[in-house]
Design a protein around this motif. Sequence first.
Motif, short mmCIF file in Angstrom:
data_model
loop_
_atom_site.label_atom_id
_atom_site.label_comp_id
_atom_site.label_asym_id
_atom_site.label_seq_id
_atom_site.Cartn_x
_atom_site.Cartn_y
_atom_site.Cartn_z
N PRO A 179 0.79 -1.23 0.00
CA PRO A 179 0.00 0.00 0.00
C PRO A 179 0.83 1.29 0.00
O PRO A 179 0.26 2.38 -0.16
CB PRO A 179 -0.81 -0.07 1.31
N THR A 180 2.14 1.19 0.20
CA THR A 180 2.96 2.38 0.12
C THR A 180 4.21 2.08 -0.70
O THR A 180 4.59 0.92 -0.86
CB THR A 180 3.43 2.87 1.52
N LYS A 181 4.85 3.14 -1.19
CA LYS A 181 6.04 2.95 -2.03
C LYS A 181 7.18 2.32 -1.24
O LYS A 181 7.89 1.44 -1.75
CB LYS A 181 6.50 4.29 -2.59
N THR A 182 7.38 2.79 0.00
CA THR A 182 8.49 2.28 0.80
C THR A 182 8.33 0.79 1.06
O THR A 182 9.29 0.02 0.98
CB THR A 182 8.61 3.05 2.13
N LEU A 183 7.09 0.39 1.36
CA LEU A 183 6.84 -1.04 1.60
C LEU A 183 6.96 -1.84 0.31
O LEU A 183 7.42 -2.98 0.33
CB LEU A 183 5.43 -1.24 2.17
N LYS A 209 11.67 13.39 7.41
CA LYS A 209 11.85 12.36 6.38
C LYS A 209 11.88 10.97 7.01
O LYS A 209 11.30 10.02 6.51
CB LYS A 209 13.17 12.58 5.63
N GLY A 210 12.58 10.89 8.16
CA GLY A 210 12.67 9.62 8.86
C GLY A 210 11.30 9.18 9.35
O GLY A 210 10.95 7.99 9.28
N LEU A 211 10.52 10.14 9.84
CA LEU A 211 9.19 9.80 10.34
C LEU A 211 8.29 9.34 9.20
O LEU A 211 7.52 8.38 9.32
CB LEU A 211 8.58 11.01 11.04
N GLN A 212 8.42 10.00 8.05
CA GLN A 212 7.62 9.58 6.89
C GLN A 212 7.96 8.15 6.49
O GLN A 212 7.09 7.37 6.15
CB GLN A 212 7.87 10.51 5.71
N ALA A 214 9.02 5.81 8.45
CA ALA A 214 8.39 4.90 9.42
C ALA A 214 6.91 4.75 9.14
O ALA A 214 6.35 3.65 9.15
CB ALA A 214 8.61 5.41 10.84
N GLN A 215 6.26 5.85 8.84
CA GLN A 215 4.81 5.79 8.60
C GLN A 215 4.51 5.01 7.33
O GLN A 215 3.54 4.26 7.26
CB GLN A 215 4.23 7.21 8.52
N GLU A 216 5.36 5.21 6.34
CA GLU A 216 5.16 4.47 5.09
C GLU A 216 5.28 2.97 5.34
O GLU A 216 4.52 2.18 4.80
CB GLU A 216 6.21 4.90 4.06
N ILE A 217 6.26 2.59 6.17
CA ILE A 217 6.42 1.17 6.44
C ILE A 217 5.23 0.65 7.23
O ILE A 217 4.81 -0.50 7.08
CB ILE A 217 7.74 0.89 7.19
N ARG A 218 4.65 1.51 8.06
CA ARG A 218 3.47 1.08 8.82
C ARG A 218 2.24 0.99 7.94
O ARG A 218 1.19 0.53 8.38
CB ARG A 218 3.21 2.07 9.97
N GLY A 219 2.35 1.46 6.72
CA GLY A 219 1.22 1.31 5.80
C GLY A 219 0.52 2.60 5.44
O GLY A 219 -0.50 2.58 4.73
#
Lengths: 431, 113
Positions: free
Chosen positions: A140-144, A231-234, A236-241
């Motif tokens: 659901p996210t690019k980072t994931l 950026k770091g927080l983003q 983390a949030q991206e990895i959380r979905g």
Amino acid sequence: MYALVDCNNFFVSCERLFRPELRDVPVAVLSNNDGCVVARSNEVKALGVPMGTPHFKAKDVLERHKAVLFSANFRLYGDMSSRVVQVLTAIAPQIEVYSVDESFLDLSELRIDDYEQWAKDVAAVVEKRTGIPVSVGVAPTKTLAKLAAEQAKKDANLKGGHAIIPPNDVAANSTEVEQMWLKDDLCSFPVEDIWGIGRRLAPMLRDFGVTTAWEFIQLPDAWIRKKMSIKGLQTAQEIRGLDCYGFAVPRDIAKMVSASRSFGSSLSQLHELEAAVSSLAFRAGYRLRRQSLNARTISIYLSGGKKATFSSKKASITFDYPLNDSAAIVSASIELLKDAYASGRDYKKAGVILQDITGSSEQQMPLLKPLDERTLTKIARKNTSIDSINDRWGSGTISYAISKTSDKWVSKRENVSPAYTTRWAEIPTIS
Amino acid sequence: MSDDPIKENSSGFPNPALDGQDLGLDLNELVVKHPASTFYMRVEGEEYAQAGIYSGDIVVLDRSLEARAGNTVLVTTDGQMKIVELPKNADDFAQLESTDIWGVITHVVSPKR
């Protein structure tokens, strides 16, 4: 839902496609004057040769294991990359070409029942049609999605594709308990490999005992924000979905078009630099025309490289009107060189940058007619002729005489493979 | 006539033949069905003369096609690229072990002059 399609060992894969006897042999590609390792086959990775190693450092290991080395063949890689993009565009029309070997796909308008299987199917189709093996991640996210692709790359059992999909009832960026859908994928994923963290920030995390992506997302938001900025927080949030980045809007016209080169040998004579700079200026002008753009500002820079005793010098001028005529750009670059050059210096790199870019069709200067229509048409026709001859017979077929007064700047490319897919004289031979 | 949208030639007379004119034949349309998976290779030597492919010919390969019985294909065996004519008989074809097929040859460009 996003997919990330990442070519495996891209440059090496391009070379191997036309040299099947190299499939199980250590292969590496050198770039930038045969200076650094820019691509490694899995065998070379296993030898412990890091990405970007200077050739002289890796030379012994590579020779001992009979590794085959290539000089970067950008004609080939560029063509193969656009083939991969073409195949992907037919699968998912919303595509964001992130780099030469990675693209994001927006899957929101596709009906896919089984993302995991879809990812594997896409990987199979791309490899079949283009010959380039790829890894596909869906999430659901690019980072994931990037994380999933990385897993597919490392684990052969995943058959080239992997999806990380939340169960329907889990909200994105939810609490630890609800994040359990991520645990299997994240708990053995090293922080270094997370997109947005990398080698720079990973040591800091490791000092705090955070070594995996799972541990990373357990950290409190405030801590992450403080230590790694927004950026770091983003990340983390991206990895959380939670989708923080969204899908890129197709870029408008480039802000800058440039051509630069590190020299084969360091240059100190003005005429040697004139040859280099005028060639780069011509190249930059060609790139501008290719995209139907004009520029008003031209800059050149000269650099002595990392070990220089002097700082880089830059000089710019602004044209009276936006243009892309090679004669104007080349002569401007030579004028600028006179400003930037100082004798007695060893220059290692130069670049030509064109800015203040507008589209060719735009009329920027309604009041000031730069040249009459007839002259502008004549100039345009001349450029078109030059470009089409160079397109057909190879760049450099027609060039400005000043570019040829010295070739000392041309980089060593001793082991460059043929342009298998872009030049008739260089297509592979079957005997 | 001055507001006639049809392009005028230098004599000022609009040429009705320009309406609906075809752009000319392009060999690419005939030969290249899938540009992203189309590759070209040059043949050297007479090894494939029996298959009607001669030295100097250029073969057009399409990787996107599934090989069928009777197709001429490029295979990689022991790291070497070879042209192979697949059995025309459907049973013989089905019995073939999965070889490493690089691509299916769709056309051969054979220069005569």
